[in-house]
Design a protein around this motif. Structure first.
Motif, mmCIF file in Angstrom:
data_model
loop_
_atom_site.group_PDB
_atom_site.id
_atom_site.type_symbol
_atom_site.label_atom_id
_atom_site.label_comp_id
_atom_site.label_asym_id
_atom_site.label_seq_id
_atom_site.Cartn_x
_atom_site.Cartn_y
_atom_site.Cartn_z
ATOM 1 N N TRP A 143 -1.365 6.264 3.201
ATOM 2 C CA TRP A 143 -0.591 5.225 2.496
ATOM 3 C C TRP A 143 0.896 5.529 2.503
ATOM 4 O O TRP A 143 1.726 4.625 2.482
ATOM 5 C CB TRP A 143 -1.109 4.969 1.084
ATOM 6 C CG TRP A 143 -1.379 6.148 0.180
ATOM 7 C CD1 TRP A 143 -2.613 6.626 -0.165
ATOM 8 C CD2 TRP A 143 -0.442 6.961 -0.533
ATOM 9 N NE1 TRP A 143 -2.491 7.684 -1.028
ATOM 10 C CE2 TRP A 143 -1.168 7.910 -1.277
ATOM 11 C CE3 TRP A 143 0.959 6.978 -0.620
ATOM 12 C CZ2 TRP A 143 -0.564 8.867 -2.101
ATOM 13 C CZ3 TRP A 143 1.563 7.940 -1.440
ATOM 14 C CH2 TRP A 143 0.807 8.865 -2.158
ATOM 15 N N LYS A 145 2.484 7.172 5.012
ATOM 16 C CA LYS A 145 2.954 6.889 6.374
ATOM 17 C C LYS A 145 3.115 5.391 6.613
ATOM 18 O O LYS A 145 4.005 4.956 7.326
ATOM 19 C CB LYS A 145 1.972 7.475 7.394
ATOM 20 C CG LYS A 145 1.947 8.983 7.383
ATOM 21 C CD LYS A 145 1.091 9.524 8.512
ATOM 22 C CE LYS A 145 1.200 11.051 8.559
ATOM 23 N NZ LYS A 145 0.416 11.631 9.658
ATOM 24 N N ARG A 146 2.226 4.613 6.014
ATOM 25 C CA ARG A 146 2.293 3.155 6.194
ATOM 26 C C ARG A 146 3.569 2.562 5.608
ATOM 27 O O ARG A 146 4.018 1.512 6.033
ATOM 28 C CB ARG A 146 1.095 2.491 5.511
ATOM 29 C CG ARG A 146 -0.165 2.547 6.318
ATOM 30 C CD ARG A 146 -1.324 1.953 5.520
ATOM 31 N NE ARG A 146 -2.529 1.953 6.331
ATOM 32 C CZ ARG A 146 -3.754 2.117 5.841
ATOM 33 N NH1 ARG A 146 -3.930 2.290 4.548
ATOM 34 N NH2 ARG A 146 -4.798 2.106 6.642
ATOM 35 N N HIS A 147 4.117 3.229 4.622
ATOM 36 C CA HIS A 147 5.274 2.658 3.925
ATOM 37 C C HIS A 147 6.486 3.574 4.029
ATOM 38 O O HIS A 147 7.354 3.555 3.164
ATOM 39 C CB HIS A 147 4.913 2.361 2.474
ATOM 40 C CG HIS A 147 3.752 1.421 2.367
ATOM 41 N ND1 HIS A 147 3.871 0.062 2.554
ATOM 42 C CD2 HIS A 147 2.423 1.646 2.169
ATOM 43 C CE1 HIS A 147 2.672 -0.504 2.439
ATOM 44 N NE2 HIS A 147 1.783 0.442 2.204
ATOM 45 N N ASP B 5 -6.136 -0.589 10.616
ATOM 46 C CA ASP B 5 -4.987 -0.256 11.444
ATOM 47 C C ASP B 5 -5.332 1.031 12.206
ATOM 48 O O ASP B 5 -6.474 1.505 12.168
ATOM 49 C CB ASP B 5 -3.694 -0.128 10.611
ATOM 50 C CG ASP B 5 -3.749 1.006 9.600
ATOM 51 O OD1 ASP B 5 -4.746 1.767 9.588
ATOM 52 O OD2 ASP B 5 -2.791 1.140 8.816
ATOM 53 N N TYR B 7 -4.675 4.002 11.645
ATOM 54 C CA TYR B 7 -5.076 5.117 10.781
ATOM 55 C C TYR B 7 -6.556 5.005 10.391
ATOM 56 O O TYR B 7 -7.310 5.976 10.499
ATOM 57 C CB TYR B 7 -4.218 5.145 9.514
ATOM 58 C CG TYR B 7 -2.760 5.387 9.776
ATOM 59 C CD1 TYR B 7 -2.311 6.605 10.276
ATOM 60 C CD2 TYR B 7 -1.815 4.400 9.514
ATOM 61 C CE1 TYR B 7 -0.965 6.834 10.510
ATOM 62 C CE2 TYR B 7 -0.467 4.620 9.741
ATOM 63 C CZ TYR B 7 -0.043 5.838 10.243
ATOM 64 O OH TYR B 7 1.283 6.057 10.464
ATOM 65 N N PRO B 281 -1.013 5.588 -4.570
ATOM 66 C CA PRO B 281 -0.320 4.898 -3.469
ATOM 67 C C PRO B 281 0.760 3.972 -4.050
ATOM 68 O O PRO B 281 0.618 3.483 -5.166
ATOM 69 C CB PRO B 281 -1.431 4.082 -2.801
ATOM 70 C CG PRO B 281 -2.705 4.728 -3.220
ATOM 71 C CD PRO B 281 -2.455 5.309 -4.576
ATOM 72 N N PRO B 282 1.817 3.716 -3.303
ATOM 73 C CA PRO B 282 2.861 2.817 -3.811
ATOM 74 C C PRO B 282 2.303 1.401 -3.956
ATOM 75 O O PRO B 282 1.337 1.042 -3.282
ATOM 76 C CB PRO B 282 3.939 2.879 -2.728
ATOM 77 C CG PRO B 282 3.219 3.261 -1.487
ATOM 78 C CD PRO B 282 2.088 4.150 -1.920
ATOM 79 N N GLU B 285 1.407 -0.658 -0.969
ATOM 80 C CA GLU B 285 0.130 -0.498 -0.276
ATOM 81 C C GLU B 285 -0.887 -1.511 -0.799
ATOM 82 O O GLU B 285 -1.626 -2.121 -0.015
ATOM 83 C CB GLU B 285 -0.386 0.938 -0.434
ATOM 84 C CG GLU B 285 -1.763 1.209 0.140
ATOM 85 C CD GLU B 285 -1.881 0.966 1.652
ATOM 86 O OE1 GLU B 285 -0.869 0.641 2.306
ATOM 87 O OE2 GLU B 285 -3.004 1.077 2.172
ATOM 88 N N ARG B 288 0.079 -4.716 0.688
ATOM 89 C CA ARG B 288 -0.343 -4.779 2.095
ATOM 90 C C ARG B 288 -1.820 -5.161 2.181
ATOM 91 O O ARG B 288 -2.198 -6.037 2.968
ATOM 92 C CB ARG B 288 -0.129 -3.420 2.768
ATOM 93 C CG ARG B 288 -0.440 -3.374 4.263
ATOM 94 C CD ARG B 288 -0.476 -1.942 4.810
ATOM 95 N NE ARG B 288 -1.674 -1.229 4.405
ATOM 96 C CZ ARG B 288 -2.830 -1.225 5.087
ATOM 97 N NH1 ARG B 288 -2.917 -1.880 6.231
ATOM 98 N NH2 ARG B 288 -3.877 -0.570 4.647
#
Lengths: 148, 544
Positions: A143, A145-147, B5, B7, B281-282, B285, B288
């Motif tokens: 998460w 790395k995605r952001h 994705d 990942y 997680p932010p 996320e 998203r």
């Protein structure tokens, strides 16, 4: 990796410092005697009892009497979250299929009852290209790395 | 729906490689069966009575037509041409060879599927409302939160050797279609007085041999603390859950023995500590993930008119469709409960047809219900007749959702090494009995659930009528239970009295149904009547 074959055939360490040269004591004895710098945490022990004394600890052994008893993973996390920098060694029924998660929880040494196959160990530790969670190993979660 | 994705794909691919390696080491004798067992279980591979069973995860029960086609192909290629949809919204194959398992996982990975953590003492596949994203009565779509938790719980290093299995359900409607309070953690997405979304946490529910209803331990966890709070709940359980007795190892026992208040206090303390650990997680996320669950492009002003001139079609519409949030649409349920059939089974042919119909009529989406049926979530009312006609032709047009024929049954002694009695033949006989005597319609909404042993995979505690198979001196015996509910009016069923043999339990169900038909007042379901009049009239009729 540092295999100390002269002293112990099964000990695997991912640290550069010298290992502690005396045996670990139980949590109860450690809390009673101020001189010990190595302690062994059993599954039923509360790792948080060690937190006021982390500075004088060089080795914490976390015992896995049976590999399916996962309390030791939480003990390791708790110690690392509190800033413990010394050696964190998984001992007992430590199997190659558990070591990747143990590394994630902050273990940096293993002393398994039965020796680990070196090739299998390498494979296991390089298995996961990414991780989904934050943990004691401080790997960057997906998460993040995605952001980035 | 959610798409991987690079990942997500890398993680699933790594898992396939890991499992192939583990299976190889098992074959080479480097792993004992005891050492291999938890590893194969965490990849969904059980050893059953006759063969290996592979349970494939269908996260929160959502899949697309390509995935359903892949499931059909696997059934044909590696099994006997059928699969069994389960009460955790998954699918399992009952006739698998160990040496094929790696290839099956690889086939699954190609369509963004896996069998990760569908068994074992870890966090299992997360279930949700099968009408999520479609139901007229939901607050928001609960699935983004389930997906966030899916990723958090996958390969969790601290929580992969828990005292026992761990099941999470996420809903976002006051109507509970996911048995939320009978889970280790049930989460309901709610809105607070300030209009903000958050999560209510219910912890310590479960069925099994000691059924318990989860108490609410936190009424409102902000959405940007969801993972952290779940982590705190799990850590307290991992550290303090009982490990001395397998049957007392679920979190429900911990919460019960420790007390919900003390458990909550410890979770809150752990949560306060974890807030500084940066494990959440932010919010970006979550945003998203939410983009994957946006509404499909519903047709504006779609007609809601139905031609009811065909009574069979009208009955199917009345029974098997559910109110949708978009005008002119419904969710349509494909019953996997044909009279005399095996609840939840579908052949490869049927899976392919359902996949194609989803593509034609439901924006390429299907859902698996925990009641072992399939949902096409977004169907135009105008398309219902064509859909129903296609289903009828394939033997999938049963109009029996939520009726006494819509039975949940575990695999039972026909497959399962834990079972004490067979479940499937009892389900078959009951549906045949009520289809023949014509009482199904009169009985209305009646949930009947059958388990073949006290582990309660068939949810018998939560049935309006429950049946529990036991072993009585080497003979299969069936106990009758009444008054359970898994819904928002959750309750646990009670045993009526001495058990019955296989023929006797079918008669006993009919006797109980007749008491209801005799005693009911206007608008009462079976459950309502039972709650009003109590057990005595039923006992009198059964044993008097």
């Amino acid at each position: 990796m540092d295999n100390l074959s002269s002293e112990n055939d099964t000990l695997i360490r991912y640290r550069d410092d010298e290992p502690v040269d005396h045996a670990a004591v139980t949590v109860d004895s450690f809390l009673d005697q101020s001189s010990a710098s190595a302690v062994r945490v059993e599954p039923g022990d509360d790792a948080r009892e060690l937190l006021p004394h982390l500075e004088r600890l060089s080795l914490v052994e976390v015992n896995f009497p049976a590999f399916g008893d996962g309390r030791g993973y939480s003990s390791a996390q708790i110690l690392r979250e509190a800033g413990y920098q010394g050696e964190l060694r998984a001992v007992g029924d430590v199997l190659v299929d558990q070591v990747a998660y143990m590394r994630r929880c902050g273990f940096d040494a293993f002393d398994p009852d039965a020796p680990l196959n070196e090739a299998d160990l390498e494979t296991a530790l390089s298995r996961w290209p990414e991780v989904y969670q934050g943990a004691a190993d401080k790997r960057t979660p997906i998460w993040s790395k995605r952001h980035a | 729906m959610y798409l991987y994705d690079q990942y997500d794909q890398a993680m699933v691919d790594a898992r396939v490689a890991e499992f192939r390696d583990q299976a190889q080491r098992r074959l080479e004798g480097k792993l004992t069966e005891d050492q291999f067992k938890p590893l194969r279980l965490m990849n969904g591979l059980y050893l059953q009575l006759h063969a290996y069973m592979l349970r494939v995860a269908i996260p929160y029960g959502t899949l697309n037509s390509r995935q359903m086609h892949a499931l059909a192909d696997i059934a044909e290629k590696y099994d006997r041409g059928y699969g069994h949809f389960t009460t955790r919204q998954n699918i399992q194959y009952n006739w698998i060879k160990l040496e094929d398992a790696g290839d099956i996982l690889a086939d699954l990975a190609e369509v963004e599927m896996h069998a990760i953590q569908t068994s074992g003492n870890c966090i299992r596949n997360i279930s949700s409302d099968h009408f999520a994203g479609a139901a007229a009565d939901e607050l928001v779509d609960p699935r983004p939160y389930a997906e966030l938790l899916r990723q958090w719980s996958s390969f969790h290093p601290e929580f992969s050797y828990l005292p026992r299995k761990f099941k999470i359900a996420v809903i976002a409607s006051d109507t509970d279609r996911a048995a939320m309070r009978l889970h280790d953690i049930g989460i309901q997405i709610v809105k607070n007085d300030a209009g903000e979304l958050g999560a209510a946490f219910y912890v310590g529910g479960g069925m099994g041999r000691t059924p318990m209803i989860a108490p609410c331990i936190k009424e409102f966890v902000p959405l940007d603390r969801l993972v952290t709070y779940a982590e705190a709940c799990l850590r307290v359980y991992n550290r303090h859950g009982r490990r001395d007795n397998k049957y007392k190892a679920r979190i429900k026992i911990l919460v019960h023995e420790m007390g919900a208040e003390e458990y909550t206090r410890q979770v809150d303390a752990e949560f306060d500590h974890m807030l500084s650990q940066g494990i959440e997680p932010p919010f970006a996320e979550l945003e998203r993930i939410r983009t994957f669950f946006e509404d499909p492009l519903f047709e504006e002003g779609a007609s809601a008119e139905i031609d009811r001139s065909d009574p069979d079609f009208a009955l199917w519409v009345d029974r098997n469709t559910h109110a949708h949030k978009a005008d002119g649409y419904v969710s349509a349920v494909i019953s996997l409960k044909p009279v005399g059939g095996i609840p939840g089974d579908a052949t490869s042919e049927q899976m392919r047809l359902m996949a194609d119909l989803a593509k034609d009529y439901s924006f390429d989406e299907l859902r698996v219900m925990h009641t072992q049926n399939i949902v096409l979530p977004h169907v135009r009312v105008a398309d219902l007749h064509a859909l129903w006609t296609a289903l009828e032709e394939a033997g999938l047009g049963s109009s029996n959702l939520d009726t006494i024929e819509d039975i949940i049954a575990c695999p039972g002694l026909d497959y399962c090494s834990l079972a004490n009695a067979r479940s499937i033949p009892v389900a078959q006989k009951i549906s045949e009995r009520f289809a023949a005597n014509g009482k199904t319609e009169a009985l209305g909404k009646l949930k009947l659930k059958i388990s073949g042993c006290i582990n309660a995979c068939g949810h018998h505690h939560a049935g309006h009528i429950g049946i529990l198979g036991v072993d009585k001196k080497g003979v299969e015996n069936y106990q009758l239970l009444l008054g359970g509910s898994e819904a928002e009016d959750v309750s646990l069923a009670k045993i009526t009295g001495p058990g019955f043999d296989e023929a006797g339990i079918v008669d006993a169900v009919e006797t109980a149904a007749d008491v209801y038909l005799r005693e009911r007042e206007d608008g009462e379901r079976f459950l309502d009547t039972y709650r009003r009049i109590g057990m005595a009239p039923f006992k009198e009729a059964l044993y008097g």
